[in-house]
Design a protein around this motif. Sequence first.
Motif, short mmCIF file in Angstrom:
data_model
loop_
_atom_site.label_atom_id
_atom_site.label_comp_id
_atom_site.label_asym_id
_atom_site.label_seq_id
_atom_site.Cartn_x
_atom_site.Cartn_y
_atom_site.Cartn_z
N LEU A 1 -12.93 2.12 4.94
CA LEU A 1 -11.80 1.36 4.41
C LEU A 1 -12.18 -0.10 4.18
O LEU A 1 -11.85 -0.68 3.14
N TYR B 1 -3.95 9.34 -5.78
CA TYR B 1 -4.14 8.35 -4.72
C TYR B 1 -4.67 9.02 -3.46
O TYR B 1 -4.15 10.06 -3.05
N TYR C 1 -4.93 1.85 9.29
CA TYR C 1 -5.03 3.17 8.67
C TYR C 1 -5.97 4.10 9.41
O TYR C 1 -5.74 5.31 9.45
N SER C 2 -7.01 3.57 10.00
CA SER C 2 -7.96 4.45 10.72
C SER C 2 -7.32 5.05 11.97
O SER C 2 -7.75 6.09 12.46
N SER D 1 -14.49 -0.32 1.15
CA SER D 1 -13.75 -0.09 -0.10
C SER D 1 -12.90 -1.30 -0.47
O SER D 1 -12.90 -1.75 -1.62
N ARG E 1 -5.45 9.80 0.53
CA ARG E 1 -4.81 9.70 1.84
C ARG E 1 -5.63 8.70 2.64
O ARG E 1 -6.84 8.86 2.79
N LEU E 2 -5.00 7.68 3.17
CA LEU E 2 -5.71 6.65 3.91
C LEU E 2 -5.70 6.90 5.42
O LEU E 2 -6.61 6.47 6.12
N GLY F 1 0.15 5.91 5.10
CA GLY F 1 -1.02 6.41 4.37
C GLY F 1 -1.22 7.90 4.48
O GLY F 1 -2.28 8.42 4.14
N GLN G 1 -8.83 7.72 7.89
CA GLN G 1 -10.12 7.40 7.28
C GLN G 1 -10.90 6.47 8.22
O GLN G 1 -10.33 5.72 9.01
N ALA H 1 -7.68 -1.92 7.76
CA ALA H 1 -8.61 -0.82 8.06
C ALA H 1 -8.34 -0.26 9.46
O ALA H 1 -8.34 0.97 9.67
N HIS I 1 0.25 5.02 -1.52
CA HIS I 1 -0.41 5.84 -0.50
C HIS I 1 0.57 6.47 0.48
O HIS I 1 0.17 7.26 1.34
N CYS J 1 0.83 -1.22 0.00
CA CYS J 1 0.00 0.00 0.00
C CYS J 1 0.86 1.26 0.00
O CYS J 1 0.51 2.27 -0.61
#
Length: 119
Positions: free
Chosen positions: A77, A66, A116-117, A80, A68-69, A58, A72, A113, A54, A50
Amino acid sequence: MKILTLAVMLVISTAVAAQTKAQTTTEVKKAVAVELKGDAAAGAGKVAVCMACHGEKGRMPNSPIYPRLAGQSSEYLKSSLHAYRDGLRQGGMAAMMSPQTATLSDQDIVDIAAYYSQQ
């Protein structure tokens, strides 16, 4: 006239059946993903690919195309990643993302997920 009507009904019913199957598959996968608990630490070990687009954690994508993760929503995520993996997203970046997500398990998705969150 009857043949034309039957042909139209067949096309419509086939389209409805395909859409219903896709929705059911998505609903089942979402239910499974909801039951899984994401592990951000495990996710950190699954994002090397990734980062190529990203950016590290991210936060800084390598190109404006691309997203920004970092930061998020975990639900966004997961949704998606499932959609790319399951072929439900066809436009935009699907040509790039679908192969990247093809081998991800449901657990991989919730871990990524979660990672990145929390960035």
